[in-house]
Design an enzyme around this catalytic site. Structure first.
Site, PDB file in Angstrom:
ATOM      1  N   THR A 125       0.822  -1.213   0.000  1.00  0.00           N
ATOM      2  CA  THR A 125       0.000   0.000   0.000  1.00  0.00           C
ATOM      3  C   THR A 125       0.857   1.264   0.000  1.00  0.00           C
ATOM      4  O   THR A 125       1.982   1.257   0.518  1.00  0.00           O
ATOM      5  CB  THR A 125      -0.918  -0.002   1.253  1.00  0.00           C
ATOM      6  OG1 THR A 125      -1.492   1.291   1.424  1.00  0.00           O
ATOM      7  CG2 THR A 125      -0.150  -0.332   2.527  1.00  0.00           C
ATOM      8  N   ASP A 126       0.289   2.324  -0.515  1.00  0.00           N
ATOM      9  CA  ASP A 126       0.993   3.621  -0.485  1.00  0.00           C
ATOM     10  C   ASP A 126       1.108   4.167   0.939  1.00  0.00           C
ATOM     11  O   ASP A 126       1.878   5.096   1.186  1.00  0.00           O
ATOM     12  CB  ASP A 126       0.279   4.640  -1.393  1.00  0.00           C
ATOM     13  CG  ASP A 126      -1.145   4.978  -0.961  1.00  0.00           C
ATOM     14  OD1 ASP A 126      -1.692   4.297  -0.064  1.00  0.00           O
ATOM     15  OD2 ASP A 126      -1.722   5.928  -1.518  1.00  0.00           O
ATOM     16  N   GLU A 127       0.335   3.583   1.881  1.00  0.00           N
ATOM     17  CA  GLU A 127       0.387   4.101   3.262  1.00  0.00           C
ATOM     18  C   GLU A 127       1.744   3.880   3.902  1.00  0.00           C
ATOM     19  O   GLU A 127       2.055   4.508   4.915  1.00  0.00           O
ATOM     20  CB  GLU A 127      -0.701   3.450   4.122  1.00  0.00           C
ATOM     21  CG  GLU A 127      -2.080   3.838   3.686  1.00  0.00           C
ATOM     22  CD  GLU A 127      -3.130   3.761   4.789  1.00  0.00           C
ATOM     23  OE1 GLU A 127      -2.778   3.699   5.975  1.00  0.00           O
ATOM     24  OE2 GLU A 127      -4.316   3.774   4.434  1.00  0.00           O
ATOM     25  N   TYR A 149      -1.531  -0.228  11.252  1.00  0.00           N
ATOM     26  CA  TYR A 149      -1.779  -0.952   9.990  1.00  0.00           C
ATOM     27  C   TYR A 149      -0.648  -0.714   9.001  1.00  0.00           C
ATOM     28  O   TYR A 149      -0.058  -1.654   8.457  1.00  0.00           O
ATOM     29  CB  TYR A 149      -3.123  -0.513   9.374  1.00  0.00           C
ATOM     30  CG  TYR A 149      -3.216  -0.815   7.882  1.00  0.00           C
ATOM     31  CD1 TYR A 149      -3.296  -2.128   7.427  1.00  0.00           C
ATOM     32  CD2 TYR A 149      -3.192   0.215   6.938  1.00  0.00           C
ATOM     33  CE1 TYR A 149      -3.350  -2.411   6.065  1.00  0.00           C
ATOM     34  CE2 TYR A 149      -3.246  -0.061   5.577  1.00  0.00           C
ATOM     35  CZ  TYR A 149      -3.325  -1.378   5.144  1.00  0.00           C
ATOM     36  OH  TYR A 149      -3.371  -1.660   3.802  1.00  0.00           O
TER      37      TYR A 149
HETATM   38  P1  NAD Z   1     -10.028  -6.916   2.854  1.00  0.00           P
HETATM   39  O1  NAD Z   1      -9.953  -6.581   4.301  1.00  0.00           O
HETATM   40  O2  NAD Z   1     -11.272  -6.663   2.101  1.00  0.00           O
HETATM   41  O3  NAD Z   1      -9.661  -8.463   2.640  1.00  0.00           O
HETATM   42  C1  NAD Z   1      -8.642  -9.113   3.310  1.00  0.00           C
HETATM   43  C2  NAD Z   1      -8.832 -10.619   3.105  1.00  0.00           C
HETATM   44  O4  NAD Z   1      -7.746 -11.309   3.761  1.00  0.00           O
HETATM   45  C3  NAD Z   1     -10.127 -11.170   3.723  1.00  0.00           C
HETATM   46  O5  NAD Z   1     -10.756 -12.043   2.812  1.00  0.00           O
HETATM   47  C4  NAD Z   1      -9.655 -11.919   4.952  1.00  0.00           C
HETATM   48  O6  NAD Z   1     -10.500 -13.009   5.308  1.00  0.00           O
HETATM   49  C5  NAD Z   1      -8.284 -12.397   4.507  1.00  0.00           C
HETATM   50  N1  NAD Z   1      -7.381 -12.669   5.634  1.00  0.00           N
HETATM   51  C6  NAD Z   1      -7.114 -11.836   6.696  1.00  0.00           C
HETATM   52  N2  NAD Z   1      -6.246 -12.444   7.527  1.00  0.00           N
HETATM   53  C7  NAD Z   1      -5.937 -13.645   6.972  1.00  0.00           C
HETATM   54  C8  NAD Z   1      -5.080 -14.703   7.351  1.00  0.00           C
HETATM   55  N3  NAD Z   1      -4.361 -14.661   8.491  1.00  0.00           N
HETATM   56  N4  NAD Z   1      -4.985 -15.789   6.550  1.00  0.00           N
HETATM   57  C9  NAD Z   1      -5.706 -15.854   5.412  1.00  0.00           C
HETATM   58  N5  NAD Z   1      -6.546 -14.885   5.004  1.00  0.00           N
HETATM   59  C10 NAD Z   1      -6.666 -13.797   5.773  1.00  0.00           C
HETATM   60  O7  NAD Z   1      -8.789  -6.161   2.215  1.00  0.00           O
HETATM   61  P2  NAD Z   1      -8.603  -5.439   0.799  1.00  0.00           P
HETATM   62  O8  NAD Z   1      -9.044  -4.044   0.890  1.00  0.00           O
HETATM   63  O9  NAD Z   1      -9.142  -6.322  -0.267  1.00  0.00           O
HETATM   64  O10 NAD Z   1      -7.004  -5.409   0.710  1.00  0.00           O
HETATM   65  C11 NAD Z   1      -6.292  -6.503   0.143  1.00  0.00           C
HETATM   66  C12 NAD Z   1      -4.814  -6.194   0.175  1.00  0.00           C
HETATM   67  O11 NAD Z   1      -4.562  -5.007  -0.564  1.00  0.00           O
HETATM   68  C13 NAD Z   1      -4.268  -5.931   1.577  1.00  0.00           C
HETATM   69  O12 NAD Z   1      -2.992  -6.512   1.675  1.00  0.00           O
HETATM   70  C14 NAD Z   1      -4.177  -4.418   1.669  1.00  0.00           C
HETATM   71  O13 NAD Z   1      -3.160  -4.019   2.550  1.00  0.00           O
HETATM   72  C15 NAD Z   1      -3.860  -4.061   0.229  1.00  0.00           C
HETATM   73  N6  NAD Z   1      -4.298  -2.713  -0.215  1.00  0.00           N
HETATM   74  C16 NAD Z   1      -5.593  -2.310  -0.028  1.00  0.00           C
HETATM   75  C17 NAD Z   1      -5.998  -1.080  -0.520  1.00  0.00           C
HETATM   76  C18 NAD Z   1      -7.429  -0.584  -0.351  1.00  0.00           C
HETATM   77  O14 NAD Z   1      -7.684   0.592  -0.663  1.00  0.00           O
HETATM   78  N7  NAD Z   1      -8.368  -1.404   0.085  1.00  0.00           N
HETATM   79  C19 NAD Z   1      -5.079  -0.247  -1.187  1.00  0.00           C
HETATM   80  C20 NAD Z   1      -3.764  -0.697  -1.347  1.00  0.00           C
HETATM   81  C21 NAD Z   1      -3.406  -1.953  -0.867  1.00  0.00           C
HETATM   82  O1  DAU Z   2      -4.079   4.149   0.675  1.00  0.00           O
HETATM   83  C1  DAU Z   2      -4.346   2.769   0.629  1.00  0.00           C
HETATM   84  C2  DAU Z   2      -5.118   2.386   1.873  1.00  0.00           C
HETATM   85  O2  DAU Z   2      -6.413   2.943   1.722  1.00  0.00           O
HETATM   86  C3  DAU Z   2      -5.186   0.896   2.117  1.00  0.00           C
HETATM   87  O3  DAU Z   2      -3.887   0.404   2.361  1.00  0.00           O
HETATM   88  C4  DAU Z   2      -6.096   0.586   3.313  1.00  0.00           C
HETATM   89  O4  DAU Z   2      -6.248  -0.817   3.471  1.00  0.00           O
HETATM   90  C5  DAU Z   2      -7.445   1.210   3.051  1.00  0.00           C
HETATM   91  O5  DAU Z   2      -8.283   1.008   4.161  1.00  0.00           O
HETATM   92  C6  DAU Z   2      -7.319   2.698   2.774  1.00  0.00           C
HETATM   93  O6  DAU Z   2      -6.893   3.421   3.971  1.00  0.00           O
HETATM   94  P1  DAU Z   2      -7.558   4.837   4.360  1.00  0.00           P
HETATM   95  O7  DAU Z   2      -7.351   5.070   5.793  1.00  0.00           O
HETATM   96  O8  DAU Z   2      -7.141   5.890   3.408  1.00  0.00           O
HETATM   97  O9  DAU Z   2      -9.081   4.457   4.017  1.00  0.00           O
HETATM   98  P2  DAU Z   2     -10.467   4.759   4.775  1.00  0.00           P
HETATM   99  O10 DAU Z   2     -11.548   4.369   3.835  1.00  0.00           O
HETATM  100  O11 DAU Z   2     -10.481   4.187   6.147  1.00  0.00           O
HETATM  101  O12 DAU Z   2     -10.440   6.339   4.910  1.00  0.00           O
HETATM  102  C7  DAU Z   2     -10.357   7.154   3.757  1.00  0.00           C
HETATM  103  C8  DAU Z   2     -10.434   8.599   4.221  1.00  0.00           C
HETATM  104  O13 DAU Z   2     -11.743   8.831   4.741  1.00  0.00           O
HETATM  105  C9  DAU Z   2      -9.471   8.922   5.348  1.00  0.00           C
HETATM  106  O14 DAU Z   2      -8.993  10.247   5.181  1.00  0.00           O
HETATM  107  C10 DAU Z   2     -10.323   8.824   6.601  1.00  0.00           C
HETATM  108  C11 DAU Z   2     -11.707   9.263   6.107  1.00  0.00           C
HETATM  109  N1  DAU Z   2     -12.853   8.662   6.814  1.00  0.00           N
HETATM  110  C12 DAU Z   2     -12.929   7.311   6.893  1.00  0.00           C
HETATM  111  C13 DAU Z   2     -13.957   6.706   7.563  1.00  0.00           C
HETATM  112  C14 DAU Z   2     -14.013   5.189   7.668  1.00  0.00           C
HETATM  113  C15 DAU Z   2     -13.853   9.470   7.371  1.00  0.00           C
HETATM  114  O15 DAU Z   2     -13.800  10.709   7.266  1.00  0.00           O
HETATM  115  N2  DAU Z   2     -14.894   8.857   8.024  1.00  0.00           N
HETATM  116  C16 DAU Z   2     -14.983   7.515   8.167  1.00  0.00           C
HETATM  117  O16 DAU Z   2     -15.955   7.031   8.813  1.00  0.00           O
END
Ligand code: NAD
Ligand code: DAU
Length: 339
Positions: A125-127, A149
């Site tokens: 992730t970019d985080e 995280y």
């Molecule tokens: P998500 O939370 O929707 O899904 C995570 C999945 O991993 C779930 O199906 C969960 O059951 C499984 N899991 C968790 N712990 C596990 C374990 N110990 N063993 C096996 N399976 C397990 O997450 P997502 O948003 O789909 O993110 C997927 C990946 O992409 C993550 O690695 C996250 O860090 C990365 N990512 C997410 C975003 C975003 O915006 N959502 C952006 C950049 C990177």
């Molecule tokens: O940048 C990639 C990441 O993006 C991934 O690695 C993470 O898994 C994913 O959860 C996401 O992280 P963020 O913290 O950016 O996402 P989130 O949707 O939680 O929040 C997005 C923005 O919205 C952030 O500035 C916080 C704000 N927010 C979020 C929630 C849940 C609110 O203002 N209110 C809320 O209730």
């Protein structure tokens, strides 16, 4: 074609990736999903492939060497999505994050090494770069995570790079910006606000709503992962951006306009601790390989709102019947001070 193991394939991006791979002109010969099915995992996301002879689902934990080792049998390439992913949850307690995102990545990687896996793509992730107030972070930028995280994800990346250097494991890493689209568990900003608006609940906007994220439609991220899986240089890190920076007020207004709901639903609430102001990646490297996101934020948001409107059963089942959703919602939002 190859046998691909998709770890965490029942989650949001992982399940979209399985749909993406099966939809390709030449799909892999076999896709195995290994997923623990945590609160965020949902087997029904993959229902379409359950009876497909090229698909296999294994419920198991990447931290379990036996489950990981068995899932890796006959596999050519691994794509690891498995992780705890919600920043707000990591603030209440980071144990599960460190266990899965660091230790779990290590165990899956060690099993991959033992089993002679040809390629391991770690989805990051970019985080990991922390808040980028100006400009953008390239792949050489220092790791500066703010939340437990993000720190756990950075730990996973470092393990992956160490396995490449020490053991010669063919590792590639992608670091993508914020994803949105179908099948996203309704606790992150976009699906939470869409489903709250559809049920006339307030939209809890943190702080001044000025935090900026670069949004990418999930299918574009899947295409980028596939490209890096096929063509990435061993040991390489690839940033993936959407090129669609929006602040949270803009995102919230976009959702309310599309759903024809009033702005009065917005409730400013107390900010998230260590809330990164802005994420922005320099993604020239993957763009030089021919990658370009194809969905604008406005198109993607309209498609996403439409998906949640058309799939009420999917998210109502979570919101109304999943005790974990209710537990966290009450803990995190009930009595949250207004900002
Ligand atoms: P998500 O939370 O929707 O899904 C995570 C999945 O991993 C779930 O199906 C969960 O059951 C499984 N899991 C968790 N712990 C596990 C374990 N110990 N063993 C096996 N399976 C397990 O997450 P997502 O948003 O789909 O993110 C997927 C990946 O992409 C993550 O690695 C996250 O860090 C990365 N990512 C997410 C975003 C975003 O915006 N959502 C952006 C950049 C990177
Ligand atoms: O940048 C990639 C990441 O993006 C991934 O690695 C993470 O898994 C994913 O959860 C996401 O992280 P963020 O913290 O950016 O996402 P989130 O949707 O939680 O929040 C997005 C923005 O919205 C952030 O500035 C916080 C704000 N927010 C979020 C929630 C849940 C609110 O203002 N209110 C809320 O209730």
């Amino acid at each position: 074609m190859r046998h691909v193991l998709v770890a965490g394939g029942a989650g949001f991006i992982g399940s979209n990736f399985v749909h993406y791979l099966f939809g390709k002109e030449t799909p892999p010969s076999r896709i195995t999903v290994l997923d623990k099915l945590t609160y965020a995992g949902n087997r029904s996301n993959l229902a379409k492939w359950e009876n497909d002879p090229g698909f296999c689902f294994i419920q198991g934990d990447i931290r379990d060497p036996k489950a990981s080792g068995e899932a890796l049998q006959g596999v050519d390439a691994v794509v690891n999505f498995a992780a705890e992913t919600h920043v707000d949850r990591s603030i209440y307690g980071a144990t599960d994050f460190i266990n899965t995102d660091v230790l779990g990545t290590y165990i899956l990687m060690e099993e991959a090494r033992k089993n002679g896996i040809k390629r391991f793509l770690q989805v990051s992730t970019d985080e990991v770069y922390g808040s980028i107030e100006q400009g953008s972070a390239n792949e050489e930028a220092p790791l500066n995570p703010s939340s437990p995280y993000a720190a756990s994800k950075a730990g996973g990346d470092l393990i992956a790079l160490a396995y490449h250097k020490t053991h010669g494991l063919d590792v590639v890493i992608t670091r993508c910006t914020n994803n949105y689209g179908p099948y996203q568990y309704p606790e992150k900003l976009i699906p939470l606000f869409i489903t709250n608006a559809l049920t006339e609940r307030s939209l809890p906007l943190y702080g001044d709503g000025g935090n900026v994220r670069d949004w990418i439609y999930v299918e574009d991220h899947c295409r980028a992962i596939d490209l890096v899986l096929e063509k990435g240089e061993s040991g390489g890190i690839y940033n993936v951006g959407g090129g669609q920076e929006r602040n949270n007020v803009q995102v919230t207004h976009g959702i309310l306009d599309l759903l024809e709901k009033p702005k009065s639903l917005i409730t400013p609430v107390k900010d998230r601790p260590a809330h990164d102001r802005r994420y922005a990646v320099d993604d020239k490297k993957i763009r030089a390989m021919g990658f370009k996101p194809s969905v604008t934020f406005e198109e993607g948001l309209a498609k996403t709102c439409h998906w949640y409107q058309e799939h009420r059963d999917w998210w109502l089942r979570i919101r109304e019947r999943d005790s974990e959703f209710k537990r966290f919602y009450e803990l995190h939002y009930n009595n949250r001070e207004t900002s």
